[in-house]
Scaffold this motif. Structure first.
Motif, PDB file in Angstrom:
ATOM      1  N   PHE A  90     -16.223 -28.729 -13.296  1.00  0.00           N
ATOM      2  CA  PHE A  90     -16.632 -27.650 -12.397  1.00  0.00           C
ATOM      3  C   PHE A  90     -17.715 -28.060 -11.428  1.00  0.00           C
ATOM      4  O   PHE A  90     -18.473 -28.995 -11.679  1.00  0.00           O
ATOM      5  CB  PHE A  90     -17.138 -26.469 -13.220  1.00  0.00           C
ATOM      6  CG  PHE A  90     -16.059 -25.771 -14.007  1.00  0.00           C
ATOM      7  CD1 PHE A  90     -15.438 -26.396 -15.092  1.00  0.00           C
ATOM      8  CD2 PHE A  90     -15.655 -24.498 -13.660  1.00  0.00           C
ATOM      9  CE1 PHE A  90     -14.438 -25.761 -15.810  1.00  0.00           C
ATOM     10  CE2 PHE A  90     -14.655 -23.844 -14.375  1.00  0.00           C
ATOM     11  CZ  PHE A  90     -14.049 -24.471 -15.447  1.00  0.00           C
ATOM     12  N   ARG A  91     -17.775 -27.334 -10.342  1.00  0.00           N
ATOM     13  CA  ARG A  91     -18.799 -27.539  -9.331  1.00  0.00           C
ATOM     14  C   ARG A  91     -19.501 -26.197  -9.364  1.00  0.00           C
ATOM     15  O   ARG A  91     -19.039 -25.234  -8.783  1.00  0.00           O
ATOM     16  CB  ARG A  91     -18.180 -27.752  -7.957  1.00  0.00           C
ATOM     17  CG  ARG A  91     -17.756 -29.176  -7.703  1.00  0.00           C
ATOM     18  CD  ARG A  91     -17.372 -29.364  -6.244  1.00  0.00           C
ATOM     19  NE  ARG A  91     -18.448 -28.916  -5.344  1.00  0.00           N
ATOM     20  CZ  ARG A  91     -18.326 -28.851  -4.030  1.00  0.00           C
ATOM     21  NH1 ARG A  91     -17.173 -29.159  -3.472  1.00  0.00           N
ATOM     22  NH2 ARG A  91     -19.327 -28.453  -3.285  1.00  0.00           N
ATOM     23  N   GLY A  92     -20.589 -26.138 -10.123  1.00  0.00           N
ATOM     24  CA  GLY A  92     -21.279 -24.859 -10.260  1.00  0.00           C
ATOM     25  C   GLY A  92     -20.451 -23.979 -11.162  1.00  0.00           C
ATOM     26  O   GLY A  92     -20.077 -24.406 -12.254  1.00  0.00           O
ATOM     27  N   ALA A  93     -20.122 -22.780 -10.719  1.00  0.00           N
ATOM     28  CA  ALA A  93     -19.340 -21.864 -11.544  1.00  0.00           C
ATOM     29  C   ALA A  93     -17.851 -21.933 -11.266  1.00  0.00           C
ATOM     30  O   ALA A  93     -17.071 -21.205 -11.857  1.00  0.00           O
ATOM     31  CB  ALA A  93     -19.843 -20.434 -11.326  1.00  0.00           C
ATOM     32  N   ARG A  94     -17.474 -22.806 -10.357  1.00  0.00           N
ATOM     33  CA  ARG A  94     -16.043 -22.871 -10.034  1.00  0.00           C
ATOM     34  C   ARG A  94     -15.399 -24.220 -10.251  1.00  0.00           C
ATOM     35  O   ARG A  94     -16.073 -25.246 -10.233  1.00  0.00           O
ATOM     36  CB  ARG A  94     -15.805 -22.375  -8.618  1.00  0.00           C
ATOM     37  CG  ARG A  94     -16.727 -22.970  -7.621  1.00  0.00           C
ATOM     38  CD  ARG A  94     -16.494 -22.373  -6.259  1.00  0.00           C
ATOM     39  NE  ARG A  94     -17.126 -21.087  -6.059  1.00  0.00           N
ATOM     40  CZ  ARG A  94     -16.832 -20.304  -5.034  1.00  0.00           C
ATOM     41  NH1 ARG A  94     -15.900 -20.652  -4.190  1.00  0.00           N
ATOM     42  NH2 ARG A  94     -17.460 -19.172  -4.896  1.00  0.00           N
ATOM     43  N   VAL A  95     -14.084 -24.184 -10.416  1.00  0.00           N
ATOM     44  CA  VAL A  95     -13.327 -25.413 -10.667  1.00  0.00           C
ATOM     45  C   VAL A  95     -13.379 -26.302  -9.437  1.00  0.00           C
ATOM     46  O   VAL A  95     -13.353 -25.817  -8.309  1.00  0.00           O
ATOM     47  CB  VAL A  95     -11.838 -25.080 -10.961  1.00  0.00           C
ATOM     48  CG1 VAL A  95     -11.019 -26.360 -11.024  1.00  0.00           C
ATOM     49  CG2 VAL A  95     -11.724 -24.304 -12.249  1.00  0.00           C
ATOM     50  N   ASP A  96     -13.459 -27.591  -9.646  1.00  0.00           N
ATOM     51  CA  ASP A  96     -13.485 -28.536  -8.532  1.00  0.00           C
ATOM     52  C   ASP A  96     -12.046 -28.642  -8.043  1.00  0.00           C
ATOM     53  O   ASP A  96     -11.293 -29.508  -8.477  1.00  0.00           O
ATOM     54  CB  ASP A  96     -13.978 -29.897  -9.034  1.00  0.00           C
ATOM     55  CG  ASP A  96     -14.262 -30.843  -7.881  1.00  0.00           C
ATOM     56  OD1 ASP A  96     -13.591 -30.697  -6.840  1.00  0.00           O
ATOM     57  OD2 ASP A  96     -15.133 -31.703  -8.017  1.00  0.00           O
ATOM     58  N   MET A  97     -11.678 -27.720  -7.169  1.00  0.00           N
ATOM     59  CA  MET A  97     -10.316 -27.668  -6.650  1.00  0.00           C
ATOM     60  C   MET A  97      -9.852 -28.944  -5.964  1.00  0.00           C
ATOM     61  O   MET A  97      -8.695 -29.325  -6.068  1.00  0.00           O
ATOM     62  CB  MET A  97     -10.192 -26.487  -5.678  1.00  0.00           C
ATOM     63  CG  MET A  97     -10.428 -25.150  -6.353  1.00  0.00           C
ATOM     64  SD  MET A  97      -9.323 -24.891  -7.743  1.00  0.00           S
ATOM     65  CE  MET A  97      -7.967 -24.000  -6.957  1.00  0.00           C
ATOM     66  N   ALA A  98     -10.757 -29.605  -5.270  1.00  0.00           N
ATOM     67  CA  ALA A  98     -10.395 -30.839  -4.559  1.00  0.00           C
ATOM     68  C   ALA A  98      -9.759 -31.853  -5.507  1.00  0.00           C
ATOM     69  O   ALA A  98      -8.919 -32.638  -5.108  1.00  0.00           O
ATOM     70  CB  ALA A  98     -11.630 -31.433  -3.900  1.00  0.00           C
ATOM     71  N   LYS A  99     -10.136 -31.787  -6.764  1.00  0.00           N
ATOM     72  CA  LYS A  99      -9.607 -32.752  -7.731  1.00  0.00           C
ATOM     73  C   LYS A  99      -8.528 -32.223  -8.655  1.00  0.00           C
ATOM     74  O   LYS A  99      -7.666 -32.962  -9.089  1.00  0.00           O
ATOM     75  CB  LYS A  99     -10.741 -33.290  -8.597  1.00  0.00           C
ATOM     76  CG  LYS A  99     -11.782 -34.040  -7.832  1.00  0.00           C
ATOM     77  CD  LYS A  99     -12.921 -34.430  -8.775  1.00  0.00           C
ATOM     78  CE  LYS A  99     -14.031 -35.135  -8.010  1.00  0.00           C
ATOM     79  NZ  LYS A  99     -15.230 -35.312  -8.861  1.00  0.00           N
ATOM     80  N   TYR A 100      -8.588 -30.953  -8.991  1.00  0.00           N
ATOM     81  CA  TYR A 100      -7.619 -30.417  -9.960  1.00  0.00           C
ATOM     82  C   TYR A 100      -6.606 -29.387  -9.487  1.00  0.00           C
ATOM     83  O   TYR A 100      -5.755 -28.972 -10.259  1.00  0.00           O
ATOM     84  CB  TYR A 100      -8.379 -29.862 -11.156  1.00  0.00           C
ATOM     85  CG  TYR A 100      -9.365 -30.857 -11.697  1.00  0.00           C
ATOM     86  CD1 TYR A 100      -8.923 -31.944 -12.461  1.00  0.00           C
ATOM     87  CD2 TYR A 100     -10.714 -30.760 -11.393  1.00  0.00           C
ATOM     88  CE1 TYR A 100      -9.814 -32.905 -12.913  1.00  0.00           C
ATOM     89  CE2 TYR A 100     -11.627 -31.717 -11.839  1.00  0.00           C
ATOM     90  CZ  TYR A 100     -11.167 -32.788 -12.594  1.00  0.00           C
ATOM     91  OH  TYR A 100     -12.054 -33.742 -13.030  1.00  0.00           O
ATOM     92  N   GLU A 101      -6.684 -28.975  -8.242  1.00  0.00           N
ATOM     93  CA  GLU A 101      -5.698 -27.989  -7.785  1.00  0.00           C
ATOM     94  C   GLU A 101      -4.315 -28.622  -7.753  1.00  0.00           C
ATOM     95  O   GLU A 101      -4.137 -29.699  -7.176  1.00  0.00           O
ATOM     96  CB  GLU A 101      -6.062 -27.472  -6.392  1.00  0.00           C
ATOM     97  CG  GLU A 101      -5.017 -26.511  -5.851  1.00  0.00           C
ATOM     98  CD  GLU A 101      -5.506 -25.774  -4.622  1.00  0.00           C
ATOM     99  OE1 GLU A 101      -6.142 -26.418  -3.757  1.00  0.00           O
ATOM    100  OE2 GLU A 101      -5.274 -24.554  -4.539  1.00  0.00           O
TER     101      GLU A 101
END
Length: 109
Positions: A90-101
């Motif tokens: 995670f990046r803070g409270a959210r998923v690191d979308m750049a890597k896992y989306e």
DNA sequence: TCCGTGACGCGAT
DNA sequence: CATCGCGCCACGG
């Protein structure tokens, strides 16, 4: 006959289910992305409905736009736990979308 | 039939 | 970056 299914609500629903089931371990997708991939853009809320009705789906792999965890309370904590267990960071409270989306395969173009 | 509800999304403030 | 408002879709009271 099927006067209650305008254009095929049920089939779109089935596609939503398949899209969710197709999410690979360690990846995530937003409600809106799932809806769009199922050929039903704008139906993010239907994705939520499916998640609540169909048991056995990898529900933790579906998050809000930008990687936000929308599930409130303990359920949200549970979701974050499961994702971390799959290696998602995670990046803070959210998923690191750049890597896992997850990138859905586009049905022909 | 009208109205509220929900694990939403996005632009505007 | 946090909130708010409005649009979206189907369902249930």
């Amino acid at each position: 006959m099927n006067r209650s299914s305008p254009s095929g609500t049920l089939e779109k629903r089935e596609r939503i289910i398949r899209c969710i089931r197709s999410l690979p371990h360690g990846t995530v997708a937003s409600y809106g992305a799932v809806a769009a991939a199922a050929g039903w853009p704008g139906a993010a809320r239907q994705v939520v409905r499916v998640l609540n009705q169909v048991p056995g789906l990898p529900w933790h792999r579906v998050v809000g736009a930008g990687g936000a965890i929308k599930l409130p309370g303990e359920n949200g904590a549970e979701q974050r736990f499961r994702l971390r267990m799959e290696g998602v960071t995670f990046r803070g409270a959210r998923v690191d979308m750049a890597k896992y989306e997850h990138r859905f395969l586009r049905a022909r173009r």
